[in-house]
Scaffold this motif. Structure first.
Motif, PDB file in Angstrom:
ATOM      1  N   SER A 146      11.133  60.098  22.864  1.00 39.15           N
ATOM      2  CA  SER A 146      11.850  60.178  24.139  1.00 39.15           C
ATOM      3  C   SER A 146      11.212  59.284  25.195  1.00 39.15           C
ATOM      4  CB  SER A 146      11.856  61.631  24.624  1.00 39.15           C
ATOM      5  OG  SER A 146      10.515  62.074  24.758  1.00 39.15           O
ATOM      6  N   GLY A 147      10.531  58.217  24.729  1.00 37.66           N
ATOM      7  CA  GLY A 147       9.901  57.305  25.686  1.00 37.66           C
ATOM      8  C   GLY A 147      10.575  55.944  25.683  1.00 37.66           C
ATOM      9  N   ALA A 148      10.340  55.182  26.744  1.00 35.99           N
ATOM     10  CA  ALA A 148      10.853  53.808  26.827  1.00 35.99           C
ATOM     11  C   ALA A 148       9.924  53.014  27.738  1.00 35.99           C
ATOM     12  CB  ALA A 148      12.270  53.795  27.394  1.00 35.99           C
ATOM     13  N   VAL A 149       9.924  51.695  27.538  1.00 34.80           N
ATOM     14  CA  VAL A 149       9.105  50.825  28.391  1.00 34.80           C
ATOM     15  C   VAL A 149      10.009  49.686  28.886  1.00 34.80           C
ATOM     16  CG1 VAL A 149       6.871  49.662  28.577  1.00 34.80           C
ATOM     17  CG2 VAL A 149       7.254  51.266  26.707  1.00 34.80           C
ATOM     18  N   ILE A 150      10.044  49.494  30.196  1.00 37.60           N
ATOM     19  CA  ILE A 150      10.973  48.522  30.802  1.00 37.60           C
ATOM     20  C   ILE A 150      10.183  47.519  31.636  1.00 37.60           C
ATOM     21  CG2 ILE A 150      12.987  48.281  32.354  1.00 37.60           C
ATOM     22  CD1 ILE A 150      13.581  49.912  29.752  1.00 37.60           C
ATOM     23  N   SER A 151      10.618  46.248  31.577  1.00 35.39           N
ATOM     24  CA  SER A 151       9.919  45.182  32.315  1.00 35.39           C
ATOM     25  C   SER A 151      10.716  44.762  33.540  1.00 35.39           C
ATOM     26  CB  SER A 151       9.745  43.957  31.411  1.00 35.39           C
ATOM     27  OG  SER A 151       8.897  44.275  30.331  1.00 35.39           O
ATOM     28  N   ASN A 152       9.984  44.471  34.609  1.00 31.51           N
ATOM     29  CA  ASN A 152      10.607  43.944  35.821  1.00 31.51           C
ATOM     30  C   ASN A 152      10.019  42.562  36.043  1.00 31.51           C
ATOM     31  OD1 ASN A 152      11.275  43.308  38.489  1.00 31.51           O
ATOM     32  ND2 ASN A 152      11.352  45.480  39.057  1.00 31.51           N
ATOM     33  N   GLU A 153      10.854  41.531  35.819  1.00 29.68           N
ATOM     34  CA  GLU A 153      10.304  40.172  35.868  1.00 29.68           C
ATOM     35  C   GLU A 153       9.968  39.761  37.289  1.00 29.68           C
ATOM     36  OE1 GLU A 153      13.342  41.171  35.252  1.00 29.68           O
ATOM     37  OE2 GLU A 153      14.739  39.526  34.897  1.00 29.68           O
ATOM     38  N   GLU A 154      10.594  40.403  38.285  1.00 25.04           N
ATOM     39  CA  GLU A 154      10.291  40.043  39.680  1.00 25.04           C
ATOM     40  C   GLU A 154       8.898  40.501  40.078  1.00 25.04           C
ATOM     41  OE1 GLU A 154      13.362  41.502  42.292  1.00 25.04           O
ATOM     42  OE2 GLU A 154      14.806  40.037  41.489  1.00 25.04           O
ATOM     43  N   THR A 155       8.559  41.740  39.683  1.00 26.10           N
ATOM     44  CA  THR A 155       7.253  42.271  40.102  1.00 26.10           C
ATOM     45  C   THR A 155       6.193  42.075  39.018  1.00 26.10           C
ATOM     46  OG1 THR A 155       7.808  44.443  39.210  1.00 26.10           O
ATOM     47  CG2 THR A 155       8.342  44.059  41.518  1.00 26.10           C
ATOM     48  N   LYS A 156       6.586  41.486  37.883  1.00 29.22           N
ATOM     49  CA  LYS A 156       5.671  41.307  36.742  1.00 29.22           C
ATOM     50  C   LYS A 156       5.033  42.641  36.340  1.00 29.22           C
ATOM     51  CE  LYS A 156       5.263  36.594  36.138  1.00 29.22           C
ATOM     52  NZ  LYS A 156       6.249  36.236  35.132  1.00 29.22           N
ATOM     53  N   GLU A 157       5.898  43.673  36.269  1.00 27.58           N
ATOM     54  CA  GLU A 157       5.407  44.985  35.842  1.00 27.58           C
ATOM     55  C   GLU A 157       6.121  45.398  34.564  1.00 27.58           C
ATOM     56  OE1 GLU A 157       4.372  47.872  39.439  1.00 27.58           O
ATOM     57  OE2 GLU A 157       6.287  46.856  39.711  1.00 27.58           O
ATOM     58  N   LYS A 158       5.403  46.157  33.729  1.00 25.09           N
ATOM     59  CA  LYS A 158       6.016  46.748  32.542  1.00 25.09           C
ATOM     60  C   LYS A 158       5.612  48.220  32.556  1.00 25.09           C
ATOM     61  CE  LYS A 158       6.668  46.160  27.607  1.00 25.09           C
ATOM     62  NZ  LYS A 158       6.214  45.680  26.321  1.00 25.09           N
ATOM     63  N   LEU A 159       6.584  49.089  32.811  1.00 25.87           N
ATOM     64  CA  LEU A 159       6.252  50.498  33.044  1.00 25.87           C
ATOM     65  C   LEU A 159       6.999  51.415  32.074  1.00 25.87           C
ATOM     66  CD1 LEU A 159       6.344  50.549  36.967  1.00 25.87           C
ATOM     67  CD2 LEU A 159       4.329  50.453  35.492  1.00 25.87           C
ATOM     68  N   GLY A 160       6.384  52.556  31.819  1.00 29.84           N
ATOM     69  CA  GLY A 160       6.961  53.522  30.886  1.00 29.84           C
ATOM     70  C   GLY A 160       7.775  54.585  31.615  1.00 29.84           C
ATOM     71  N   MET A 161       8.654  55.227  30.863  1.00 35.64           N
ATOM     72  CA  MET A 161       9.437  56.353  31.381  1.00 35.64           C
ATOM     73  C   MET A 161       9.715  57.295  30.215  1.00 35.64           C
ATOM     74  SD  MET A 161      13.181  54.529  31.727  1.00 35.64           S
ATOM     75  CE  MET A 161      14.109  56.065  31.811  1.00 35.64           C
ATOM     76  N   GLY A 162      10.216  58.471  30.515  1.00 37.04           N
ATOM     77  CA  GLY A 162      10.525  59.383  29.412  1.00 37.04           C
ATOM     78  C   GLY A 162      10.961  60.741  29.914  1.00 37.04           C
TER      79      GLY A 162
END
Ligand code: NZQ
Ligand code: ZN
Length: 386
Positions: A146-162
């Motif tokens: 039930s997890g996922a990891v998404i990237s934001n190219e504007e902020t250069k972040e890769k964060l998890g959610m779930g």
């Protein structure tokens, strides 16, 4: 053994020719959005199989979800979901497409103004839009967690959610899909699942004998089938074991009742966000150095791993632990995976300091199974990986 709760509601449909079963898993009156990546499914026939299976359903499509799925691409799919009153999502792809679909499942029902908050503010998803998956790349285990990891190219972040609302309702696992996977992605899948097991196993002894043996069984199976997979993707016996290992490595089972680490993943995501290094390769850069740096904390389990998985029988506890790390690095190299940051980028000056500052800003005080890996330790581990 530690206390635990365990619930995994995802139905697995495993084996040859099973893709046609998606039709009976999705309600007949659903309005479906089928999501996929950059086009591999159109070349290898999976797209045709899914389309045929869903010929009696109402299906819209959204393609172009990138590897390391990008937030701004997903927002375009979110617009379609809302405008077209979609009621069911179907991910057809690897971890990136499945993770992107999980984000959409959450965002479709999210009532706040800014869906990025789901990641930035770590908002758990209790209920999401229902979705299923057709897995095309064994690696992440996303098809049964039930997890996922998404990237934001504007902020250069890769964060998890779930959250409990993000388990797929069903996942179709047909090992024949691996026939079209390039060597680079096969190696990534082997290394990602291998590291998932290590994150839940190379900690400290917790008296969880069964969890240890299952973890070791997955590791041994991956070592056994890796050369077969790389040599011949039509080897169904190897493919089916590979696929089930990847799912079992991260469907929550082996982490129950034991401490878990996940610092290698936490640091690795920063390498993908900064340099677009493949997820599994970031783990190969960080993992062995983290184990060397934290040898004192982890030496019992590293030595057990050395004995039971690599057959290391002589030496002191420390020597066995160190030899197990060396064997793991040799295994990575045997898959064609480089293990130094400098093998991937020349642009790493000051990177370790930057990540230290970023973790401090986020308030990430400490990571690891003993919560004793501080941002300063992260800086040192990254420097060891140069
Ligand atoms: O985009 P297409 O054209 O489909 O091509 C993909 C992509 O280029 C290709 N591919 C997939 N199936 C194929 C195929 N090519 C030929 N034949 C097939 N059958 O492979 C490339 C990589 O796909 P991707 O989905 O990005 O790989 P993977 O499954 O390794 O997923 C990586 C993502 O998952 C996240 C990673 O951080 C990364 O963003 N993770 C998700 C986790 C989870 N949800 O539990 C845990 C993991 O630790 C990981 O963090
Ligand atoms: Zn991973």
């Amino acid at each position: 053994m530690l206390n635990f709760d365990y619930k995994n509601p995802t139905k697995i449909i495993f084996g040859k020719g099973q893709i046609e079963k998606v039709s009976s898993e999705i309600p007949a009156d659903a309005k479906v959005l089928m999501l996929y990546g950059g086009g591999s499914i159109q070349k290898n026939g999976i797209y045709d199989q899914v389309s045929k299976a869903l010929s009696n359903h109402t299906v819209l499509e959204f393609g172009g979800i990138e590897a390391n799925p990008k937030y701004h691409t997903l927002l375009k799919a979110l617009e379609i979901i809302k405008k077209e009153n979609i009621t069911f999502l179907l991910a057809v792809g690897g971890g990136s497409v499945i993770d992107g679909t999980k984000f959409l499942s959450s965002a479709a029902l999210y009532e706040g103004d800014n869906p990025w908050d789901i990641l930035k503010k770590a908002i758990r998803t209790e209920v999401g839009m229902p979705f299923g998956t057709v897995l095309t790349l064994p690696a992440t285990g996303s098809e049964m967690n039930s997890g996922a990891v998404i990237s934001n190219e504007e902020t250069k972040e890769k964060l998890g959610m779930g959250g409990p609302g993000l388990f797929p309702q069903f996942s179709v696992l047909d090992p024949e899909v691996i026939q079209s996977i390039p060597q680079r992605q096969l190696a990534n899948g082997i290394m990602d699942s291998f590291t998932h097991v290590l994150e839940q196993y190379i900690t400290y002894p917790a008296g969880a004998f069964l969890q240890d043996r299952i973890a070791e069984g997955i590791l041994q199976t991956l070592v056994e089938i890796a050369p077969r997979i790389l040599k011949n993707t039509s080897d169904y016996e190897a493919a089916s074991n590979f696929m089930w290992c990847c799912t079992m490595a991260l469907n929550g089972l082996i982490q129950k009742g034991v401490p878990t680490d996940w610092a290698t993943h936490g640091i690795g995501h920063e390498l993908t966000a900064a340099f677009e290094i493949d997820h599994a390769r970031t783990l190969s850069i960080i993992g062995p150095n983290l184990y060397r740096y934290k040898l004192d904390n982890k030496k019992e389990k590293l030595a057990q791993f050395g004995e039971r998985v690599w057959g290391i029988t002589s030496g002191t506890l420390e020597e066995k632990a160190t030899a197990a790390i060396d064997k793991t690095v040799a295994f990575m190299h045997s898959l064609g995976i480089d293990t130094k940051l400098s093998d991937y980028t020349k642009d790493y000056d000051g990177f370790a300091q930057k990540i230290k500052a970023r973790f401090e800003e986020r308030g990430w005080v400490a990571m690891g199974e003993r919560k004793d890996i501080t941002p300063t330790d992260v800086e040192k581990i990254i420097e060891m990986s140069y």
